[in-house]
Scaffold this active site. Structure first.
Site, PDB file in Angstrom:
ATOM      1  N   GLU A 166       0.686  -0.988  -0.073  1.00 33.62           N
ATOM      2  CA  GLU A 166      -0.073   0.152  -0.052  1.00 33.62           C
ATOM      3  C   GLU A 166       0.631   1.230  -0.285  1.00 33.62           C
ATOM      4  OE1 GLU A 166      -3.137   0.147   3.169  1.00 33.62           O
ATOM      5  OE2 GLU A 166      -4.375  -1.738   2.310  1.00 33.62           O
ATOM      6  N   GLU A 375      -5.895  -8.939   1.058  1.00 30.20           N
ATOM      7  CA  GLU A 375      -6.136  -8.283   2.533  1.00 30.20           C
ATOM      8  C   GLU A 375      -7.432  -8.017   2.237  1.00 30.20           C
ATOM      9  OE1 GLU A 375      -4.821  -5.199   4.726  1.00 30.20           O
ATOM     10  OE2 GLU A 375      -2.756  -5.345   3.926  1.00 30.20           O
TER      11      GLU A 375
END
Ligand code: BG6
Length: 472
Positions: A166, A375
């Protein structure tokens, strides 16, 4: 309705990250990370909590892997703590650090669990922060060297690698919003750090291709598929701006090797981009990913920017501050909360359909690139009652998202795996320990005892049935 069935080699897993899970923050020669420093400063995290012990995964990893195995999981996504391998960020290697991850990987393999390794999940060595962190290109070179060590040491056993977890999330939180280390509110620094991270990503891919490591390499993106509230010209412009802000600078750059030109042009009007140079851009162009990891929590619903200064407010407090989040990026877009939607206590919209739409967007834009959902999960405050944890809302959440993944597979997307966030309860960064995501409960008051939640048993049934129980 067609029968739900996932592909033969589909990876069913769950995920953690070193700082959030391991603890042992000063053990066996580990160096100090920016998170160790940041969470030890009063007022920086909920209840002044930190990851000193976290879920004690460093000592309990065998037990944790055993639970994964019993659940039927065939893959485990975890990250490597950079300061555990290189206490100063560069230079001298800590053999105990290498040994720990070798042991972890061997334990996975012994249990037929495919290790999925994230090279960087935010715990930058403090020594590198001291020279300017991601603002300094030296950190990108240090990352390249760090990645090379990992390919040499672990590359014969790991088939799935990602460079970064991320980039958008940790850069914006650290440099623009200021609620993560190094805690700035500075667009110029944000742009510089973003650039260096994408350059570091390309460096690490270049090293990977040169190494003898087997397998594939990708990047994990915090994916917020963007929707506009209307099809008006103004809202469509806002949509494009928001898509550049949230997604394109990471995904376009990682997959196509180019920063979006309209974004560069827009930034160039207000900021100094003189650090961008031909050699770097060539490295970025020539070193792109094999696959994309998508972390999906929620979409972004936007409308045209109206008035006022930039506001970037996130709710790290939960119920007490529910509804306080606000994002307005001056001259770009404003985020809107759909009144028809449900939200978590931390203001995250629950919008499973966004996962289908998002996967299909990625499929279309990036030529059906392989995708892993790296995720997906929901943070909740949970209490044990008579030794049990009934987390039915989590089951509902995961179920709806898995159905959307199946829908995307049926529409031809190449989704190869799914990782629940998280394997067990862990440190939710500045949100502290109250915000739980795990399939396994961690009793922090009682020697970090692991207790399977209702969702753990449910996930086991999903895996065993290859998804068919999702139809019920
Ligand atoms: C992702 C991160 O952004 O979301 C995780 O990769 C993080 O590290 C997860 O924990 C959930 O976010 P939070 O802030 O609720 O812990």
């Amino acid at each position: 309705m067609s029968k739900i069935e996932f592909p033969q080699n589909f990876l069913w897993g769950s995920a953690t990250a070193s700082y959030q899970a391991e603890g042992a923050y000063k053990e066996d020669g580990k160096g100090i990370s920016i998170w160790d420093v940041y969470t030890h400063i009063e007022g920086n995290s909920k209840n002044n909590s930190n990851g000193d012990v976290a879920s004690d995964h460093y000592h309990k990893y065998k037990e944790d892997i055993k639970h994964m195995k019993e659940c039927g999981q065939n893959s485990y996504r975890f990250s490597i703590s950079w300061p555990r391998i290189l206490p100063e960020g560069r230079g001298k290697i800590n053999p105990k650090g290498i040994e720990f991850y070798k042991n972890m990987i061997n334990e996975c393999l012994k249990n037929d669990i495919k290790p999925f390794v994230t090279i960087y999940h935010w715990d930058l060595p403090q020594s590198l922060q001291d020279i300017g962190g991601w603002e300094n290109k030296e950190t990108a070179y240090a990352f390249r060297d760090f990645s090379k060590i990992l390919y040499e040491e672990l590359g014969d056993k790991v088939e799935l690698w990602v460079t970064f977890n991320e980039p958008r999330f940790f850069i914006y939180s650290g440099y623009l919003i200021g609620n993560y280390p190094p805690s700035y509110n500075d667009p110029q620094k944000t742009i510089q750090a973003s650039y260096n991270v994408m350059l570091a990503n390309a460096f690490a891919i270049e090293e990977f291709r040169k190494s003898n490591a087997k397998g594939k390499i990708g990047l994990v993106h915090s994916f917020s598929p963007v929707y506009a509230i209307s099809d008006s010209k103004e809202d469509r412009i806002a949509l494009r701006n928001a898509d550049n802000y949230f997604n394109n600078w990471v995904l376009d750059t990682a997959v196509k090797g180019e920063f979006p030109q309209d974004l560069v042009d827009k930034l160039n009007r207000n900021y100094d981009l003189s650090f961008m140079n031909k050699e770097d851009l060539e490295i970025i162009k020539n070193n792109t990913v094999d696959f994309i990891g998508l972390n999906y929590y929620a979409r972004a619903l936007v409308k045209a920017y109206t008035i006022g200064e930039t506001v970037l407010k996130v709710n790290n407090s939960g119920k007490a501050k529910q509804g306080s989040s606000k994002i307005v990026v001056k001259d770009w877009f404003e985020m809107v909360a759909d009144p028809k939607s449900k939200f978590t206590d931390w203001d995250t919209e629950i919008y499973p359909r966004g996962l289908y739409d998002g996967i299909m967007m990625v499929k279309e834009r990036y030529d059906n690139i392989p995708i892993y959902i790296t995720e997906n999960g929901i943070g909740m405050v949970e209490k044990m009652v008579s030794g049990k944890i009934d987390d039915s809302p989590r089951i509902e959440f995961l179920k709806l998202h898995l159905i959307e993944i199946h829908n995307a597979l049926s529409s031809g997307a190449d989704v190869r795996g799914y990782y629940v966030w998280s394997t067990f309860d862990l440190y939710s960064w500045v949100n502290g320990y109250e915000k739980r995501y795990g399939l396994m409960y961690v009793d922090y008051e009682n020697n970090n005892k692991r207790i399977p939640k209702k969702s753990y048993h449910w996930y086991k049934d999903v895996i065993n049935s290859n998804g068919s129980i999702l139809e019920d």
